[in-house]
Write a protein that holds these residues in place. Sequence first.
Motif, PDB file in Angstrom:
ATOM      1  N   LYS A  67       0.858  -1.190   0.000  1.00 30.79           N
ATOM      2  CA  LYS A  67       0.000   0.000   0.000  1.00 30.79           C
ATOM      3  C   LYS A  67       0.892   1.237   0.000  1.00 30.79           C
ATOM      4  O   LYS A  67       1.846   1.340   0.784  1.00 30.79           O
ATOM      5  CB  LYS A  67      -0.905  -0.004   1.232  1.00 30.79           C
ATOM      6  CG  LYS A  67      -1.799   1.231   1.350  1.00 30.79           C
ATOM      7  CD  LYS A  67      -1.212   2.255   2.300  1.00 30.79           C
ATOM      8  CE  LYS A  67      -2.028   3.534   2.329  1.00 30.79           C
ATOM      9  NZ  LYS A  67      -1.463   4.528   3.266  1.00 30.79           N
TER      10      LYS A  67
ATOM     11  N   SER B 184      -7.134   3.737   3.721  1.00 30.31           N
ATOM     12  CA  SER B 184      -6.406   2.947   2.730  1.00 30.31           C
ATOM     13  C   SER B 184      -5.527   1.897   3.397  1.00 30.31           C
ATOM     14  O   SER B 184      -5.279   0.825   2.833  1.00 30.31           O
ATOM     15  CB  SER B 184      -5.553   3.858   1.841  1.00 30.31           C
ATOM     16  OG  SER B 184      -6.366   4.706   1.066  1.00 30.31           O
TER      17      SER B 184
ATOM     18  N   THR C 127      -6.331   8.391  -8.804  1.00 28.08           N
ATOM     19  CA  THR C 127      -4.915   8.090  -8.559  1.00 28.08           C
ATOM     20  C   THR C 127      -4.610   6.640  -8.904  1.00 28.08           C
ATOM     21  O   THR C 127      -3.574   6.325  -9.503  1.00 28.08           O
ATOM     22  CB  THR C 127      -4.541   8.380  -7.096  1.00 28.08           C
ATOM     23  OG1 THR C 127      -4.868   9.741  -6.768  1.00 28.08           O
ATOM     24  CG2 THR C 127      -3.055   8.149  -6.851  1.00 28.08           C
ATOM     25  N   GLY C 128      -5.531   5.748  -8.529  1.00 27.10           N
ATOM     26  CA  GLY C 128      -5.363   4.326  -8.834  1.00 27.10           C
ATOM     27  C   GLY C 128      -5.311   4.053 -10.325  1.00 27.10           C
ATOM     28  O   GLY C 128      -4.518   3.220 -10.792  1.00 27.10           O
TER      29      GLY C 128
ATOM     30  N   GLU D 104      -8.920   8.484  -4.642  1.00 23.20           N
ATOM     31  CA  GLU D 104      -8.244   7.188  -4.754  1.00 23.20           C
ATOM     32  C   GLU D 104      -8.493   6.554  -6.124  1.00 23.20           C
ATOM     33  O   GLU D 104      -7.594   5.949  -6.718  1.00 23.20           O
ATOM     34  CB  GLU D 104      -8.727   6.247  -3.649  1.00 23.20           C
ATOM     35  CG  GLU D 104      -8.031   6.391  -2.309  1.00 23.20           C
ATOM     36  CD  GLU D 104      -8.392   7.660  -1.556  1.00 23.20           C
ATOM     37  OE1 GLU D 104      -7.676   8.028  -0.617  1.00 23.20           O
ATOM     38  OE2 GLU D 104      -9.401   8.299  -1.914  1.00 23.20           O
TER      39      GLU D 104
ATOM     40  N   PRO E 128      -7.798   0.919  -5.527  1.00 18.19           N
ATOM     41  CA  PRO E 128      -7.834   2.129  -4.690  1.00 18.19           C
ATOM     42  C   PRO E 128      -8.187   1.789  -3.243  1.00 18.19           C
ATOM     43  O   PRO E 128      -8.978   0.871  -2.983  1.00 18.19           O
ATOM     44  CB  PRO E 128      -8.952   2.975  -5.332  1.00 18.19           C
ATOM     45  CG  PRO E 128      -9.195   2.369  -6.672  1.00 18.19           C
ATOM     46  CD  PRO E 128      -8.847   0.921  -6.548  1.00 18.19           C
TER      47      PRO E 128
ATOM     48  N   THR F 256      -3.504   2.038  -3.316  1.00 22.19           N
ATOM     49  CA  THR F 256      -3.038   3.427  -3.303  1.00 22.19           C
ATOM     50  C   THR F 256      -4.010   4.359  -2.598  1.00 22.19           C
ATOM     51  O   THR F 256      -5.230   4.176  -2.669  1.00 22.19           O
ATOM     52  CB  THR F 256      -2.805   3.955  -4.733  1.00 22.19           C
ATOM     53  OG1 THR F 256      -2.312   5.296  -4.675  1.00 22.19           O
ATOM     54  CG2 THR F 256      -4.081   3.920  -5.564  1.00 22.19           C
ATOM     55  N   SER F 257      -3.442   5.332  -1.904  1.00 22.17           N
ATOM     56  CA  SER F 257      -4.214   6.451  -1.375  1.00 22.17           C
ATOM     57  C   SER F 257      -4.406   7.461  -2.508  1.00 22.17           C
ATOM     58  O   SER F 257      -3.862   7.311  -3.599  1.00 22.17           O
ATOM     59  CB  SER F 257      -3.472   7.116  -0.217  1.00 22.17           C
ATOM     60  OG  SER F 257      -3.321   6.235   0.861  1.00 22.17           O
ATOM     61  N   ALA F 258      -5.174   8.508  -2.233  1.00 17.30           N
ATOM     62  CA  ALA F 258      -5.277   9.620  -3.175  1.00 17.30           C
ATOM     63  C   ALA F 258      -3.978  10.408  -3.154  1.00 17.30           C
ATOM     64  O   ALA F 258      -3.274  10.453  -2.137  1.00 17.30           O
ATOM     65  CB  ALA F 258      -6.449  10.518  -2.808  1.00 17.30           C
TER      66      ALA F 258
ATOM     67  N   THR G  69      -7.838  14.648  -1.544  1.00 13.00           N
ATOM     68  CA  THR G  69      -8.990  14.373  -0.681  1.00 13.00           C
ATOM     69  C   THR G  69      -9.505  15.648  -0.032  1.00 13.00           C
ATOM     70  O   THR G  69     -10.724  15.883   0.026  1.00 13.00           O
ATOM     71  CB  THR G  69      -8.617  13.345   0.404  1.00 13.00           C
ATOM     72  OG1 THR G  69      -8.196  12.132  -0.229  1.00 13.00           O
ATOM     73  CG2 THR G  69      -9.803  13.040   1.309  1.00 13.00           C
TER      74      THR G  69
ATOM     75  N   SER H 102     -14.349   9.496  -2.756  1.00 11.58           N
ATOM     76  CA  SER H 102     -13.655   8.281  -3.215  1.00 11.58           C
ATOM     77  C   SER H 102     -12.952   8.474  -4.553  1.00 11.58           C
ATOM     78  O   SER H 102     -12.068   7.691  -4.920  1.00 11.58           O
ATOM     79  CB  SER H 102     -14.648   7.119  -3.338  1.00 11.58           C
ATOM     80  OG  SER H 102     -15.505   7.284  -4.463  1.00 11.58           O
TER      81      SER H 102
END
Length: 438
Positions: free
Chosen positions: A6, A186, A118-119, A115, A167, A36-38, A50, A112
Motif C-alpha cells: 500500500k 487505505s 490516482t489508482g 483514490e 484504490p 493506493t491512497s489519493a 482528498t 472516493s
Amino acid sequence: MIKVAKFGGSSVANSAQLKKVKGIVEADSSRKIIVTSASGKENGEDHKITDLLYLCYEHKRYGMPIDMMFNLIQEKLLTIQRELSLDNTIDEDIQALYEALKGPIELDYLISRGEFLTGKLLSRYLGFRFIDAKEMIFFKYNGEFDYPKMVEAFQKLEPIETGVVIPGFYGSLPNGDIRLMTRGGSDITGSILANVAEAERYENWTDVSGILKADPRLVKQPKQIDIITYEELRELSYMGASVIHEEAVYPVKDKNIPIYILNTNEPENKGTIILNKVAIEKRQAITGIAGKQDFSILTVVKEHMSDEFGTIRKAIEVLESFHIKVEQISTAIDRFSLVVDSEQLKPVLYEVVAQIKEICQANQVNVSHELSLITVVSRFMKEKTGMSGRVFEALGKEKINISLISQTGDETNIIIAVSNQDYRKTIRTIYQEFEGAA
C-alpha cells in the motif's frame, strides 16, 4: 507467495514519487496487489486531493462556486498524467466527475474519486490491471466488512499474473453505493486484501522509515523500532504515535501476517515489522514512549467505599450521560480517580461534579486539570524486573511529580500522569534512562 503493498498519499504526490513507486514494485515480482491512497501533498504549498474534494462538496452544499478547487484537482492529476506520458488515462473520468458535480452527488462517492483517479494513473503506469475497490471491498449495511463476499471476489481474480492496483479508502454496500472508511482507511484496505489473499506480508509504504521509539519533535533523533507487536502498536497508537491506521491491525492479526512500515523515499531502510507473535529474540528495554496532553482527573472520595457495590460504575454512568469517555481509572480503599479529556469535561464540569457527588453519595469530588498521560510500552516489562522502578527513579531525580500510575496485570505498559508543563521533560527523561541521550 503474494505481497500486498500500500502506498500512501505522499508516495503518489507527483510524477517523481510515482517513479519511485514503480521502482519498488518492479524490484520484487511478488508485489502483485498494490493499494493506493489519493495523491497527497508534494510540498507545503500543495493540497491533498482528498481535502480539495471535501472543499468541493462543502462549497456545492452552500451554493458556492467549485471551479477553483476542481481546477486544482484537475491540474494536479493531469500534470502527473502528462509527465509520465499516460495520455488520456483519466481525462474522461475527470470530465465525468465535473459533470456529476453539477447535480446531486453523494459525499462518499465524491471523496472516493481521489483514490479512484490516482489508482487509474498508477495502474496504467505500472502496467497492472485496475480494479475498482467497489468490486473488491464489501460492507454490510451495518458497516461491518463482508469477508465471505470479499474472499469470493478475490478467488475470481486468481491467478494474479501481471498484478492489480486497487484504490484504498472505500468499498461498496450491498446495493452498490460507495461507502468510505475513516480517514487513513487505505491502510485498512491493504490489510483486508492481505487477509483474503493469505499474503506473505503487508507492506505499508509512507514517508517515514518505520515507527520511532519517541516523537522526534520531543526527542532528538529517536531510535527506530525494529519489531513491535500488534498489542504494543495499539498502546502507542492510542497515544497518537502511529504511522498506520490502528484498525489496520485487525484483518491481519489472527493470521499473524506481518506488516512492514517502509519509506518510499528510502526503500533500502528495513523499517519496522509489526507482528502478532514474536519468536524468541534479544530482549530490549522499551519498545516506545508516547503521550497526550490536556487531561483532567476526577478524584471521588467516599468513606467505606470498599464495603459497597457499584460506586465506580455509578460515577462512570454519570460521565457517559454527558458523552465523556474515561481514559484511565485508579483506585484506593476509599477513593478512586477517573482520567478524562479536559475539552469534554470543562463545559459541563459543575453539573458532572454535582451529579457524581449526589449519585455516589461522595464526601468529596476533587478535580485537577492541565495533566498529560504518558505511556511506556514494552513486551519485556513483565519478564524484566525493575523497569517501573527505573521510570520512577529517573523522574524523581528530575523532580517530576507523578499524579497517577496505571498498569494492567500483563504489564505490557505503564501509564503515568504528569502536569502539562512537565510533558516534554518527562518523555525526554524516560527515553534517556532507557535509550541514552535525548
